[in-house]
Design a protein around this motif. Structure first.
Motif, PDB file in Angstrom:
ATOM      1  N   SER A  92       0.859  -1.181   0.000  1.00 18.66           N
ATOM      2  CA  SER A  92       0.000   0.000   0.000  1.00 18.66           C
ATOM      3  C   SER A  92       0.893   1.228   0.000  1.00 18.66           C
ATOM      4  CB  SER A  92      -0.907   0.012   1.230  1.00 18.66           C
ATOM      5  OG  SER A  92      -1.687   1.188   1.251  1.00 18.66           O
ATOM      6  N   PHE A  93       0.588   2.190  -0.872  1.00 19.17           N
ATOM      7  CA  PHE A  93       1.291   3.467  -0.905  1.00 19.17           C
ATOM      8  C   PHE A  93       0.309   4.549  -0.441  1.00 19.17           C
ATOM      9  CE2 PHE A  93       4.323   2.376  -4.682  1.00 19.17           C
ATOM     10  CZ  PHE A  93       4.970   1.453  -3.877  1.00 19.17           C
ATOM     11  N   LYS A  94       0.708   5.338   0.515  1.00 25.06           N
ATOM     12  CA  LYS A  94      -0.090   6.473   0.961  1.00 25.06           C
ATOM     13  C   LYS A  94       0.773   7.733   0.882  1.00 25.06           C
ATOM     14  CE  LYS A  94      -3.898   4.297   2.171  1.00 25.06           C
ATOM     15  NZ  LYS A  94      -3.817   3.295   1.128  1.00 25.06           N
ATOM     16  N   GLY A  95       0.332   8.684   0.049  1.00 26.68           N
ATOM     17  CA  GLY A  95       1.083   9.912  -0.111  1.00 26.68           C
ATOM     18  C   GLY A  95       0.972  10.811   1.109  1.00 26.68           C
ATOM     19  N   ILE A  96       2.104  11.413   1.475  1.00 29.61           N
ATOM     20  CA  ILE A  96       2.135  12.387   2.564  1.00 29.61           C
ATOM     21  C   ILE A  96       2.817  13.648   2.057  1.00 29.61           C
ATOM     22  CG2 ILE A  96       2.012  10.722   4.453  1.00 29.61           C
ATOM     23  CD1 ILE A  96       5.026  10.719   4.627  1.00 29.61           C
ATOM     24  N   PHE A  97       2.700  14.728   2.816  1.00 23.87           N
ATOM     25  CA  PHE A  97       3.266  15.991   2.353  1.00 23.87           C
ATOM     26  C   PHE A  97       3.470  16.874   3.571  1.00 23.87           C
ATOM     27  CE2 PHE A  97      -1.052  15.034   1.122  1.00 23.87           C
ATOM     28  CZ  PHE A  97      -1.813  15.848   1.960  1.00 23.87           C
ATOM     29  N   ILE A 111       6.006   9.419   1.106  1.00 24.89           N
ATOM     30  CA  ILE A 111       5.132   8.274   0.892  1.00 24.89           C
ATOM     31  C   ILE A 111       5.268   7.288   2.053  1.00 24.89           C
ATOM     32  CG2 ILE A 111       6.810   6.882  -0.420  1.00 24.89           C
ATOM     33  CD1 ILE A 111       4.426   6.246  -2.330  1.00 24.89           C
ATOM     34  N   ILE A 112       4.133   6.775   2.492  1.00 25.61           N
ATOM     35  CA  ILE A 112       4.118   5.662   3.449  1.00 25.61           C
ATOM     36  C   ILE A 112       4.067   4.386   2.620  1.00 25.61           C
ATOM     37  CG2 ILE A 112       2.897   4.578   5.363  1.00 25.61           C
ATOM     38  CD1 ILE A 112       1.543   7.375   5.786  1.00 25.61           C
ATOM     39  N   TYR A 113       5.104   3.584   2.737  1.00 26.61           N
ATOM     40  CA  TYR A 113       5.248   2.379   1.913  1.00 26.61           C
ATOM     41  C   TYR A 113       5.114   1.171   2.836  1.00 26.61           C
ATOM     42  CZ  TYR A 113       8.002  -1.202  -0.645  1.00 26.61           C
ATOM     43  OH  TYR A 113       8.448  -2.358  -1.249  1.00 26.61           O
ATOM     44  N   LEU A 114       3.938   0.529   2.785  1.00 26.90           N
ATOM     45  CA  LEU A 114       3.725  -0.671   3.589  1.00 26.90           C
ATOM     46  C   LEU A 114       3.829  -1.912   2.714  1.00 26.90           C
ATOM     47  CD1 LEU A 114       0.789   0.082   6.058  1.00 26.90           C
ATOM     48  CD2 LEU A 114       3.236   0.511   6.310  1.00 26.90           C
ATOM     49  N   ARG A 115       4.426  -2.939   3.286  1.00 30.69           N
ATOM     50  CA  ARG A 115       4.609  -4.197   2.557  1.00 30.69           C
ATOM     51  C   ARG A 115       4.411  -5.354   3.526  1.00 30.69           C
ATOM     52  NH1 ARG A 115       9.363  -5.328  -1.796  1.00 30.69           N
ATOM     53  NH2 ARG A 115       8.916  -7.513  -2.220  1.00 30.69           N
ATOM     54  N   TRP A 116       3.575  -6.320   3.134  1.00 31.80           N
ATOM     55  CA  TRP A 116       3.289  -7.468   3.984  1.00 31.80           C
ATOM     56  C   TRP A 116       2.894  -8.662   3.110  1.00 31.80           C
ATOM     57  CZ3 TRP A 116       0.127  -3.444   2.954  1.00 31.80           C
ATOM     58  CH2 TRP A 116      -1.187  -3.701   2.572  1.00 31.80           C
ATOM     59  N   ALA A 170      -5.811   0.549   6.884  1.00 29.73           N
ATOM     60  CA  ALA A 170      -6.433   1.494   7.815  1.00 29.73           C
ATOM     61  C   ALA A 170      -5.378   2.178   8.675  1.00 29.73           C
ATOM     62  CB  ALA A 170      -7.457   0.769   8.692  1.00 29.73           C
ATOM     63  N   TRP A 171      -4.396   1.419   9.118  1.00 30.04           N
ATOM     64  CA  TRP A 171      -3.329   2.010   9.928  1.00 30.04           C
ATOM     65  C   TRP A 171      -2.530   3.019   9.116  1.00 30.04           C
ATOM     66  CZ3 TRP A 171       2.157   1.425   9.752  1.00 30.04           C
ATOM     67  CH2 TRP A 171       2.822   2.049  10.826  1.00 30.04           C
ATOM     68  N   ALA A 172      -2.265   2.695   7.843  1.00 31.31           N
ATOM     69  CA  ALA A 172      -1.539   3.634   6.980  1.00 31.31           C
ATOM     70  C   ALA A 172      -2.315   4.944   6.840  1.00 31.31           C
ATOM     71  CB  ALA A 172      -1.293   3.016   5.609  1.00 31.31           C
ATOM     72  N   ARG A 173      -3.654   4.860   6.762  1.00 28.74           N
ATOM     73  CA  ARG A 173      -4.464   6.079   6.664  1.00 28.74           C
ATOM     74  C   ARG A 173      -4.357   6.908   7.951  1.00 28.74           C
ATOM     75  NH1 ARG A 173      -8.287   2.267   4.626  1.00 28.74           N
ATOM     76  NH2 ARG A 173      -8.256   2.250   2.339  1.00 28.74           N
TER      77      ARG A 173
END
Length: 743
Positions: free
Chosen positions: A584-589, A651-656, A667-670
């Motif tokens: 999951s990729f979540k953009g941050i700024f 970017i928040i880069y989650l991998r599992w 949900a946690w990434a959000r």
């Protein structure tokens, strides 16, 4: 029999048809079908036919090139005819073989009134060789009779009614005559693959050898010739019909080194009008009746069938080799109301490169990159990655503004803006796009540039996923003859605030040649949390050392800074950005300067999470530090990209790997993402409707943007462009543009 194999079993056809030995031989056939997917079939009664046909092949292939080219496959919508040496690729490598393809005789030519899939069945093209037609038709008639009987025996060995598979048989089967000339040691005759759309393959090979099959231990097993035998293997059509219980097996041919190899594969065809729903229904019905163990059936659902596995949930994949192929695919999809997705580099984690039961236009065969040294421009086809662009430019001492992970596709990155290490000097990728060739929804192939289809060119640069399939991009390139000063720095967690201070200072006193990425992650050696800095300076060594002096003064535990080619810089993230797993990729700024105390809070929380859940251990937060001055020089209305400001990206880069954790991890990434949005709003409270959008569109997963309108003030004009070029909304996967002004 064990659940893998070290050799291919032999099944005696004569014993299968002898009542005295039939049951014993059916048991061997069942084991071969379940465990190997390959078998030798001996004593078929076709030995004389095989010998006679093989004897004609050298003379057939000895025909002049001109004679063979007159029946080139390119002339046949059914892909029947001659293919010259080296004209095909498998697993991205060239196959060293030439061949003639034939089909069951008597097929009528395709007409405009027929369904597109019906064009795959059609009349043969025969070479101008005495007796060629009778040679082909005699072989086809006799091998087809054997194949029909064999399929009934397979049904019997699976304890199914003999007629179980009759309803799946197609109108046309296929036959190939194949020649593999001698080549260098370990050259590819044909690369690793599974036979695709039919039921079974029946291969006659000469005595040269080279065929290998892959067992479940990932070992290549030789299939040496047995005189007079046929090598039979399961195709993926049969795999789908049996729900994966009877799986197709990967195989390849190693090119001969000292003598020519000839082979004759026959592919028993499957019905082309079968729908995915019919296949799934039939598979479920058949699987229930096959007396395999429950454990065998459980494993069957994990078989990666292009027809049934959720890994391949699309209905059709098209791999075009020219723009007109894309036109045909788009028109077909609209004729039958089929959903369309486009795959470039395949970096989408949100599923935008695929379609549930629809059509995927996979551009991976459109990868050519050309360089115009006079104009200092680089043209890349839509399926190319930045690796091909970087390497092609480097040959001529040129570089284009591209991505920071070199296996990213040029298409997705460009159409959403495109940040790269050269952005400080030259702006975004879209600011350096000179032209694009686009296949529109109505099948037209047009050029978009500053002088042609200007409104489309404007829309492509920032919202380009919405208007068509871009089959090539032409970029402005820049002199890059010298290496750059770049590499990795690694810091222990106690240095976080100091690292942030130095990074903030780099933005307060910017240098367009400097850039950095700060990565919160776990150390590769498993020693615990670490701060990784990727540094970049487009200048000489001594000046680079001065630029990074404040960083090196912090005594990093890792330092690989050195002069390296620009094309190598874009490989530095590759070890982390690998294929596979769930992501999951979540953009941050953030508004600079980044508060070191906020960074500390994020770092500590993130590390606690990924250390407490080992399945997240490969995850990271990546923060970019880019000189935005050149990017912000471009007026906001000049392109459709709505994000041009001093706000920095990350970017928040989650991998599992565990599918059951999908919703929880996303949900946690959000939650983490929302903390960055709150921090931005706190730091920049005056930012409102008159400002540009803070979130970078390529870092915003569709339906998961933290801003209400990712297109900002450009939205109304984008609606006009959408209505003009894609009024039916064929392209709607990535941040679709609603044509409803009230939406």
């Amino acid at each position: 029999m064990t659940e893998t194999f070290s050799s291919v079993p032999i099944v005696d056809f004569a014993r299968l048809t002898d009542p005295a030995s039939k049951n014993e031989e059916l048991s061997k056939l069942r084991d071969a079908i379940f465990v190997v997917g390959f078998l030798y079939l001996t004593n078929t009664g076709l030995e004389d036919l095989i010998r006679k046909t093989h004897a004609d092949l050298p003379n057939l292939f000895a025909l002049s090139a001109e004679t063979k080219e007159r029946c080139n496959m390119i002339n046949s919508p059914s892909f029947l005819g001659y293919t010259r040496l080296g004209a095909e690729t498998t697993a991205t490598k060239t196959d060293l073989r030439e061949q003639f393809d034939f089909g069951t005789p008597g097929m009528k030519p395709w007409t405009e009134q027929d369904h597109f899939w019906q064009r795959l069945e059609g009349p043969n093209q025969y070479p101008d060789y005495s007796g060629a037609q009778s040679l082909v038709e005699d072989y086809l008639a006799k091998i087809d009779g054997l194949a029909q009987e064999f399929v009934c025996l397979v049904a019997e060995c699976l304890s199914l009614p003999l007629e179980t598979f009759d309803g799946f048989k197609g109108n046309m089967s296929r036959l190939k005559f194949v020649k593999y000339p001698p080549a260098a040691q370990n050259s590819q005759g044909v690369g690793p693959h599974k036979d695709s759309a039919g039921l079974f393959t029946f291969l006659s090979q000469d005595n040269t050898g080279g065929l290998q099959v892959l067992n479940k231990n990932a070992e290549w097993i030789d299939v040496p010739p047995i005189e007079g035998s046929l090598v039979v293997n399961i195709q993926q059509g049969f795999e789908a019909i049996t729900g994966g219980i009877c799986a197709a097996t990967t195989h390849r041919v190693i090119a001969p080194t000292s003598r020519t190899r000839y082979s004759i594969p026959f592919f028993l065809g499957v019905r082309l009008d079968l729908t995915l729903e019919q296949l799934k229904e039939s598979a479920a019905h058949i699987v229930q009746r096959i007396p395999a163990s429950d454990d065998k059936k459980k494993r069957a659902v994990d078989v990666p069938s292009e027809f049934l596995s959720p890994l391949y949930s699309c209905g059709v994949v098209v791999q075009p080799t020219q723009a007109s192929d894309v036109s045909v695919a788009l028109l077909w999809a609209q004729e039958y109301n089929v959903d369309v997705a486009v795959k470039g580099g395949g970096h989408s984690t949100a599923g935008t490169s695929s379609s549930d039961g629809g059509l995927v236009i996979d551009l991976s065969r459109l990868k050519e990159v050309t360089v115009d040294t006079a104009r200092k421009s680089i043209t890349a086809q839509g399926g190319a990655t930045w690796k091909e662009v970087d390497e092609a430019g480097a040959i001529h001492g040129l570089a284009a503004v591209g991505g920071t992970v070199n296996h990213t596709g040029v298409g997705g990155l460009t159409l959403g803006g495109g940040y790269g290490w050269l952005s400080g000097q030259y702006g975004l990728t879209i600011d350096n796009l000179l032209s694009a060739t686009v296949v529109l929804a109505d099948g037209r192939i047009v050029t978009a540039s500053a002088t042609e289809n200007i409104d489309l060119f404007w829309g492509l640069r920032g919202a380009g996923y919405n208007f068509g399939v871009v089959v090539d991009f032409t970029y402005q390139a820049y002199d890059q003859k010298d290496p750059v000063y770049s590499g990795l720095l690694g810091f222990t967690p106690d240095k976080l605030e100091a690292v942030m201070d130095v990074l903030n200072k780099s933005l307060e006193d910017p240098d367009s040649r400097f850039g950095a990425m700060c990565i919160f992650t776990l150390a590769p050696d498993g020693s615990g949390p670490m701060i990784i800095l990727i540094g970049f300076f487009n200048g000489p060594r001594e000046e680079g050392k001065r630029k990074f002096a404040d960083f090196t003064a912090l005594e990093p535990v890792l330092n690989t800074l050195d002069m390296i080619p620009y094309s190598v810089v874009n490989t530095l993230q590759n070890p982390q950005a690998t294929y596979g797993d769930r992501k999951s990729f979540k953009g941050i700024f953030y508004e600079p300067p980044l508060d070191p105390q906020f960074a500390r809070m994020i770092f500590n929380d993130f590390m606690a999470k990924i250390q407490s859940e080992s399945d997240l251990s490969d995850s990271a937060i990546i923060l970019e530090f880019t000189d935005m001055r050149k990017i912000c020089e471009v007026p906001l209305a000049s392109t459709s990209l709505a994000s041009r400001n001093q706000t920095q990206n990350g970017i928040i880069y989650l991998r599992w790997t565990d599918p059951s954790k999908d919703l929880e991890h996303r949900a946690w990434a959000r939650e983490v993402q929302s903390k960055w949005k709150i921090e931005l709003d706190t730091r920049a409270p005056t930012q409102g409707d008159d400002s540009s959008v803070p979130q970078y569109i390529n870092y915003a997963e569709p339906g998961d943007s933290v801003v209400s309108n990712i297109y900002g003030h450009n939205l109304n004009r984008l609606r006009e462009v959408k209505i003009k070029y894609d009024p039916k909304n064929v392209f709607h996967k990535m941040h679709p543009i609603s044509t409803d002004a009230h939406a």
